[in-house]
Design a protein around this motif. Sequence first.
Motif, PDB file in Angstrom:
ATOM      1  N   GLN A 169     -37.907  31.152  -5.658  1.00 49.11           N
ATOM      2  CA  GLN A 169     -36.930  31.376  -6.725  1.00 49.11           C
ATOM      3  C   GLN A 169     -35.749  32.186  -6.210  1.00 49.11           C
ATOM      4  O   GLN A 169     -34.610  31.974  -6.618  1.00 49.11           O
ATOM      5  CB  GLN A 169     -37.593  32.101  -7.896  1.00 49.11           C
ATOM      6  CG  GLN A 169     -38.497  31.218  -8.744  1.00 49.11           C
ATOM      7  CD  GLN A 169     -39.132  31.996  -9.885  1.00 49.11           C
ATOM      8  OE1 GLN A 169     -39.682  33.086  -9.683  1.00 49.11           O
ATOM      9  NE2 GLN A 169     -39.072  31.439 -11.090  1.00 49.11           N
ATOM     10  N   LYS A 198     -35.647  25.412  -7.837  1.00 46.12           N
ATOM     11  CA  LYS A 198     -36.371  25.124  -9.064  1.00 46.12           C
ATOM     12  C   LYS A 198     -37.845  25.032  -8.680  1.00 46.12           C
ATOM     13  O   LYS A 198     -38.209  24.231  -7.807  1.00 46.12           O
ATOM     14  CB  LYS A 198     -35.899  23.814  -9.681  1.00 46.12           C
ATOM     15  CG  LYS A 198     -36.717  23.376 -10.896  1.00 46.12           C
ATOM     16  CD  LYS A 198     -36.310  21.977 -11.370  1.00 46.12           C
ATOM     17  CE  LYS A 198     -37.190  21.507 -12.518  1.00 46.12           C
ATOM     18  NZ  LYS A 198     -36.844  20.117 -12.935  1.00 46.12           N
ATOM     19  N   GLY A 242     -39.643  31.671 -15.123  1.00 42.56           N
ATOM     20  CA  GLY A 242     -38.922  30.405 -15.059  1.00 42.56           C
ATOM     21  C   GLY A 242     -39.654  29.283 -14.352  1.00 42.56           C
ATOM     22  O   GLY A 242     -39.134  28.165 -14.250  1.00 42.56           O
ATOM     23  N   LYS A 282     -42.071  26.259 -14.044  1.00 43.75           N
ATOM     24  CA  LYS A 282     -42.546  25.262 -15.000  1.00 43.75           C
ATOM     25  C   LYS A 282     -43.881  24.696 -14.529  1.00 43.75           C
ATOM     26  O   LYS A 282     -43.969  24.106 -13.451  1.00 43.75           O
ATOM     27  CB  LYS A 282     -41.530  24.129 -15.142  1.00 43.75           C
ATOM     28  CG  LYS A 282     -41.984  23.035 -16.114  1.00 43.75           C
ATOM     29  CD  LYS A 282     -40.992  21.881 -16.149  1.00 43.75           C
ATOM     30  CE  LYS A 282     -41.495  20.773 -17.072  1.00 43.75           C
ATOM     31  NZ  LYS A 282     -40.563  19.594 -17.078  1.00 43.75           N
TER      32      LYS A 282
END
Length: 328
Positions: free
Chosen positions: A162, A167, A183, A185
């Motif tokens: 990160q 991502k 953040g 996923k």
Amino acid sequence: MKIAFFSTKPYDKDFFEKHNQTHELTFYDVALSEISVRLTEGFDGICVFVNDKVNASVIEKLAKLGIKLIALRCAGFNNVDLEAAHKSNIVIVRVPAYSPHAVAEHAVALIMALNRKTHKAYNRVREGNFSLEKLIGFDLYHKTVGVIGTGKIGDAFARIMQGFGCKVVAYDIFPNQSLIDSGVKYTSLDEVLQQSDIISLHCPLTDKTLHLINETSIVQMKTGTMLINTSRGALIDTQAVVEGLKSKKLGYLGLDVYEQESNIFFNDLSEEILVDDTLARLMTFPNVLITSHQGFLTEEALTQIAIITLNNITAFEKGQKSGNEVEL
């Protein structure tokens, strides 16, 4: 307690002797096996590492020799027959976490070296070759990184990526809420395989994760995916990975572990012929980088491994629980 250490290297002896205060430690450089198990006679317990053989046959012999404790100086215990140890009333303890950042950072080092071809550039410059041809890499920024297994090491790795502006998508049967808040996923394994530019493995080796990366999973990946494994070698079907490299479905491969690493890794074989044809084949690919299970090898990690292992032994000697026992 009198403890016999197997598969020891000079750094093992240095760190354990530095932090030992009460136990009698004997260090053997040989691996534990059906043959070397005889060396445990007269000891109360043994200390083993990732490639020591602690199967039912060895455990039966250990029990007959009076061994009461098997202390793993590592997190994984896939090389131990837990049922056989339980039947023999032998306690197993491990080091569940020493320095997760050590392994996570090594995974990042493999990514950076493979991407920017640092190892190739180093060799070129030493030979007086200052050409930049065929050293083109890519920005990590905004790339999708898939993390399979988000325990302590996977957590540390995800946060580092990160920091690069990646991502991060993840798969784990036990999602980490802290990572979700940051953040990351969580999604299915199939989606991680399909979406990721880089995939890094940080899960334990179990019956369910054996050959997690295989012919079927490689087909699902993007063409040119980078695959990193700093966890356990058998998470990967090595022959399937060789085929994936040959077809160029896999663009890069970074390994710090190997399915058949026993008797190869941790040893100097520079004057011998490498008889493992699969490993020899892997080493011919220009987009493959292999290190010999050195992800744990930092001052901080070795210190914690020694301290926690010795504390586990002391707790057992006092009839106490250390909290690091391996149960069935």
